[in-house]
Design a protein around this motif. Structure first.
Motif, PDB file in Angstrom:
ATOM      1  N   VAL A 224       0.831  -1.215   0.000  1.00 28.43           N
ATOM      2  CA  VAL A 224       0.000   0.000   0.000  1.00 28.43           C
ATOM      3  C   VAL A 224       0.860   1.258   0.000  1.00 28.43           C
ATOM      4  N   THR A 225       1.934   1.288   0.781  1.00 36.65           N
ATOM      5  CA  THR A 225       2.744   2.511   0.792  1.00 36.65           C
ATOM      6  C   THR A 225       3.517   2.683  -0.516  1.00 36.65           C
ATOM      7  N   THR A 226       3.888   1.565  -1.133  1.00 32.56           N
ATOM      8  CA  THR A 226       4.573   1.704  -2.426  1.00 32.56           C
ATOM      9  C   THR A 226       3.630   2.310  -3.461  1.00 32.56           C
ATOM     10  N   ILE A 227       2.423   1.768  -3.502  1.00 32.61           N
ATOM     11  CA  ILE A 227       1.448   2.330  -4.450  1.00 32.61           C
ATOM     12  C   ILE A 227       1.209   3.799  -4.123  1.00 32.61           C
ATOM     13  N   GLY A 228       1.048   4.077  -2.838  1.00 35.67           N
ATOM     14  CA  GLY A 228       0.817   5.461  -2.408  1.00 35.67           C
ATOM     15  C   GLY A 228       1.966   6.371  -2.813  1.00 35.67           C
ATOM     16  N   SER A 229       3.196   5.853  -2.708  1.00 35.88           N
ATOM     17  CA  SER A 229       4.344   6.707  -3.012  1.00 35.88           C
ATOM     18  C   SER A 229       4.405   7.017  -4.505  1.00 35.88           C
ATOM     19  N   PHE A 230       3.862   6.132  -5.321  1.00 38.97           N
ATOM     20  CA  PHE A 230       3.828   6.405  -6.756  1.00 38.97           C
ATOM     21  C   PHE A 230       2.759   7.437  -7.105  1.00 38.97           C
ATOM     22  N   GLN A 231       1.831   7.600  -6.176  1.00 39.08           N
ATOM     23  CA  GLN A 231       0.728   8.514  -6.479  1.00 39.08           C
ATOM     24  C   GLN A 231       0.847   9.840  -5.745  1.00 39.08           C
ATOM     25  N   VAL A 232       1.929  10.048  -5.022  1.00 37.09           N
ATOM     26  CA  VAL A 232       2.027  11.269  -4.215  1.00 37.09           C
ATOM     27  C   VAL A 232       1.896  12.486  -5.119  1.00 37.09           C
ATOM     28  N   PHE A 233       1.037  13.403  -4.710  1.00 36.09           N
ATOM     29  CA  PHE A 233       0.744  14.534  -5.577  1.00 36.09           C
ATOM     30  C   PHE A 233       0.477  15.813  -4.780  1.00 36.09           C
ATOM     31  N   ASP A 234      -0.546  15.753  -3.920  1.00 33.80           N
ATOM     32  CA  ASP A 234      -1.029  17.014  -3.347  1.00 33.80           C
ATOM     33  C   ASP A 234       0.014  17.753  -2.515  1.00 33.80           C
ATOM     34  N   SER A 272      -0.167   8.074 -18.146  1.00 32.73           N
ATOM     35  CA  SER A 272      -0.878   7.445 -17.032  1.00 32.73           C
ATOM     36  C   SER A 272      -0.946   5.940 -17.209  1.00 32.73           C
ATOM     37  N   VAL A 273      -1.199   5.520 -18.444  1.00 31.48           N
ATOM     38  CA  VAL A 273      -1.284   4.079 -18.703  1.00 31.48           C
ATOM     39  C   VAL A 273       0.043   3.422 -18.340  1.00 31.48           C
ATOM     40  N   VAL A 274       1.143   4.053 -18.745  1.00 28.23           N
ATOM     41  CA  VAL A 274       2.453   3.477 -18.451  1.00 28.23           C
ATOM     42  C   VAL A 274       2.726   3.479 -16.947  1.00 28.23           C
ATOM     43  N   LEU A 275       2.376   4.586 -16.287  1.00 27.05           N
ATOM     44  CA  LEU A 275       2.575   4.638 -14.833  1.00 27.05           C
ATOM     45  C   LEU A 275       1.753   3.550 -14.145  1.00 27.05           C
ATOM     46  N   PHE A 276       0.536   3.354 -14.645  1.00 28.52           N
ATOM     47  CA  PHE A 276      -0.316   2.292 -14.100  1.00 28.52           C
ATOM     48  C   PHE A 276       0.366   0.938 -14.254  1.00 28.52           C
ATOM     49  N   LEU A 277       0.921   0.673 -15.428  1.00 23.69           N
ATOM     50  CA  LEU A 277       1.605  -0.605 -15.658  1.00 23.69           C
ATOM     51  C   LEU A 277       2.807  -0.765 -14.720  1.00 23.69           C
ATOM     52  N   ILE A 278       3.546   0.328 -14.537  1.00 28.74           N
ATOM     53  CA  ILE A 278       4.709   0.252 -13.644  1.00 28.74           C
ATOM     54  C   ILE A 278       4.254  -0.132 -12.232  1.00 28.74           C
ATOM     55  N   ILE A 279       3.227   0.555 -11.736  1.00 29.15           N
ATOM     56  CA  ILE A 279       2.740   0.261 -10.381  1.00 29.15           C
ATOM     57  C   ILE A 279       2.232  -1.171 -10.306  1.00 29.15           C
ATOM     58  N   PHE A 280       1.515  -1.587 -11.344  1.00 34.94           N
ATOM     59  CA  PHE A 280       0.924  -2.929 -11.381  1.00 34.94           C
ATOM     60  C   PHE A 280       2.021  -3.991 -11.298  1.00 34.94           C
ATOM     61  N   ILE A 281       3.034  -3.840 -12.128  1.00 35.56           N
ATOM     62  CA  ILE A 281       4.121  -4.828 -12.146  1.00 35.56           C
ATOM     63  C   ILE A 281       4.857  -4.838 -10.808  1.00 35.56           C
TER      64      ILE A 281
END
Lengths: 294, 422
Positions: A224-234, A272-281
């Motif tokens: 969960v934190t790895t996914i979260g770290s890929f999405q850090v934005f605000d 976004s699609v590529v970032l999604f794939l990176i997170i997924f893998i």
């Protein structure tokens, strides 16, 4: 008799689906459909203002030699590599400390740690901007007291990323600590009593009992934190907007920049699609690596 | 029985959720007692928003054919997400505020209606030529200019006097002054820090002073790889590299609060700062001077300002355009009130400036009127890719210790690529 049992099971299953239905509809409308649509958009040249032009995989080809994008992805990895282990170790450490406190002290400590998580992330980012201020910030005033020169923090290309990571850890520490703490509470006391008889206390007990039994929780927190770290934005958006000199422009920020500042919506969708794939893998790899051996 | 009960409850809950989602659709097509509804989107706040709302109310009362509906948005979301997404869904407003930084995008997309047919008789001639030219593409006036905001150098009189510093008039003097005025607690000068259109906006005059420009006059060739650009980049970057200009400020970089609260000795800011200086920071003795000039260069300042546009794809182009004209191209008292009472800016019409002559000579305004107004150049309307490249170059000389000569070549190529694509 048997038939009745089956019928009951069927009804139970249907009831369960009934309860899940609103959620499933929500997920479909707000997550799955937009995801498929984003992929479709990624095959187009689209600036939101004029009609889409189908260009096949051109956006993906452009991406492959977009230096800025890969630098942004690199920054995301840098963020993840520093943030995830630090947050993991710190929350585990503080959970263990909390667990050894008396109930009353623990309650207070727990609440204090969880407080930052309860603050809106934009507001906590703003608070930290005051703390980090190079001229008036309390951190520099403290550093001056102990004889260290004033630092630029968010205004420096080398310090901005670390400064942001500290804030994001500060926000999420309490929440992850709570999850660890809850699992620690579930470990039966007999284990420790038995260990005590064998002479294993303190660090040894933690190493051989607590940590192995926290495996499932650890995996959950890591993923969960790895996914979260890929999405850090605000927090980044508020504190540096990706600056100075793009030094905190992580992947998501670059996508936002392309989508809404340059209005390359098709290109941003491809990113976004590529970032999604990176997170997924990455999540798959993590699950595989941490899966139970047996 | 139990199952059906729970099923019904679920179904009801679902209906409520979906119902909640679908009831919010309205795009201003509804007729209100035979009136045409025109939507008007805006990003202003406080007194400026109130003025625009009052303007809408006044218009709605003045006639019974059109009803204008005002909607205000957060400035951060307005140009980035709200407006483009609305246009993408064909739900764009009939009338909308547009920033110079986004003008080209919308112009290329054909979203702004030609306002030429809607000018009242003789009104167009009353507008300043430069202001109208800036918004004219292929003989179409795509937006109505109603304000020009100029940029100058504000300074703290006491701090300069205490340090024995004269008001700087040249680049060298500005640099020396910034150096001398920088202390542990106070920065020498505040310049914009973050990469956005505002950063470029403030930097352009320093380039123009030497006769340089980002692209050639015909708009086809990049001029970025030029000695003028290198010089302007190095000059700008030096304030950050030497630590005279802070990389972060407690107030936004366009907010005069940095100077007003004594956090800095000088700040480059615009006409919009005057009302805050007079109301919030009147206890601080603040002076104003034209931007210091490069050696052998010419005094220059930049003029920016939002414009009003009508949606070319909207159902009510005429009604929308009529409202825009009524607001800012007819009675001079309306634009005058906007540019003098509500905020301080220069209106785009000669008759309005004449009507407000007295106000334009009051206090710090006189410095803008006497010493800077004649040196203004309207903010250029570059596309987003070019704005991005210029911003990146500035960020590199500010924060990555780069020299102007290191960055112009690559940037020049990128700008040329963007121009060739257009």
């Amino acid at each position: 008799m048997k038939r009745r049992g089956n019928r009951k099971k069927r009804i139970e299953a249907l009831t369960a689906y009934g309860f899940l239905l609103p959620n499933l509809v929500g997920l479909t409308v707000f997550v799955f459909v937009p995801m498929v649509y984003a992929f479709y958009v990624s095959l187009n040249d689209w600036n939101l203002l004029t009609p889409k032009v189908f260009i096949g995989f051109d956006n993906y080809i452009q991406m492959s030699h977009d230096k800025d994008w890969w630098q942004a992805v690199g920054r995301t990895f840098k963020f993840t590599i520093i943030y995830v282990p630090s947050l993991f170790c710190l929350s585990l450490f503080f959970a263990a400390v909390c667990n050894s406190l008396s109930q009353r002290v623990e309650n207070v400590t727990r609440t204090l740690f969880l407080l930052p998580f309860a603050i809106t992330s934009v507001i906590s980012a703003a608070i930290w901007m005051f703390l980090y201020d190079p001229k008036d910030g309390i951190i520099n005033q403290f550093l001056n007291l102990v004889g260290i020169d004033a630092q630029q923090f968010l205004g420096s290309t080398s310090q901005a990323m670390i400064s942001i990571i500290v804030v994001v850890i500060w926000i999420n520490l309490g929440y992850n600590m709570m999850i660890f703490l809850a699992s620690m509470k579930e470990i039966p006391g007999e284990f420790y009593e038995a260990a005590k008889i064998d002479g294993a206390t303190g660090w040894k007990a933690f190493q051989h009992i607590t940590f192995p039994l926290l495996r499932e929780t650890s995996v959950f927190i890591l993923v969960v934190t790895t996914i979260g770290s890929f999405q850090v934005f605000d927090q980044i958006m508020v504190m540096t907007k990706g600056g100075p000199a793009n030094s905190t422009q992580v992947g998501v920020l670059y996508i936002y920049h392309q989508a809404f500042e340059v209005l390359n919506m098709g290109y941003a969708s491809a990113l976004s699609v590529v970032l999604f794939l990176i997170i997924f893998i990455l999540s798959l790899v993590q699950l595989r690596l941490t899966a139970k051996k047996d | 029985m139990k199952f059906w009960k729970s099923f019904v409850v679920m179904a009801m809950a679902l209906t409520l959720i979906l119902g909640g989602c679908s009831s919010s659709k309205s795009n201003g097509e509804a007729k209100d007692g035979g009136k045409v509804t025109v939507t008007f989107w805006d990003n202003h706040i406080d007194a400026e928003q109130k003025y625009l709302k009052d303007l809408v109310n006044e218009y709605n009362k003045s006639q019974d054919k059109v009803k204008v509906v005002y909607k205000g948005f957060n400035a951060n979301d307005y140009m980035t997400t709200k407006l483009p997404v609305a246009f993408a869904n064909n739900e764009g407003p009939d009338v909308f505020m547009i920033s110079p930084g986004d003008f080209t995008k919308y112009a290329n997309a054909g979203i702004m209606a030609d306002l030429n047919p809607y000018f009242p008789d003789g009104a167009k001639a009353d507008f300043q030529e430069a202001a109208i030219n800036a918004v004219t593409i292929d003989n179409k006036v795509l937006a109505l200019p109603f304000e020009s905001e100029l940029v100058g150098l504000y300074y703290n009189k006491k701090m300069l006097a205490d340090a024995g510093v004269e008001v700087p008039k040249t680049w060298d003097e500005l640099q020396a002054a910034a150096k001398k005025l920088t202390t542990d607690k106070v920065s020498g000068i505040v310049l914009p820090q973050e990469k956005d259109a505002y950063l470029n906006f403030i930097w352009y005059p320093f380039l123009w002073q030497q006769g340089g420009n980002v692209i050639s006059e015909d708009g086809k060739k990049s001029n970025f790889n030029s000695p003028e650009v290198v010089k302007a980049l190095d000059f700008w970057g030096s304030f950050f590299q030497k630590g005279y200009a802070p990389a972060k400020t407690p107030f936004g970089s366009s907010d005069i609060g940095n100077l007003g609260t004594g956090k800095t000795a000088m700040q480059v800011s615009g006409t919009w700062a005057i009302s805050a200086i007079e109301s919030k920071y009147s206890n601080m003795d603040i002076g104003l001077a034209p931007l210091p000039v490069s050696e052998g260069g010419q005094a220059k300042t930049v003029a920016g300002g939002w414009k009003l546009a009508a949606n070319a794809h909207g159902k009510h182009v005429k009604e929308a355009s009529d409202f825009i004209m009524w607001a800012f191209a007819e009675d001079p008292s309306r634009p005058l009130k906007w540019a003098t009472e509500v905020k301080f800016a220069y209106p785009a019409r000669n008759s309005v400036i004449e009507a407000g002559e007295e106000i334009y000579n009051k206090g710090l305004r006189k410095v803008f009127t006497d010493e800077m107004y004649d040196t203004l150049t309207p903010e250029p309307f570059y596309g987003p890719e070019i704005v991005d490249v210029v911003g990146d170059s500035l960020q590199k000389v500010m924060f990555s210790k780069a020299k102007g000569s290191d960055v112009v070549k690559e940037a020049d190529q990128k700008i040329q690529d963007a121009l060739d694509k257009q």
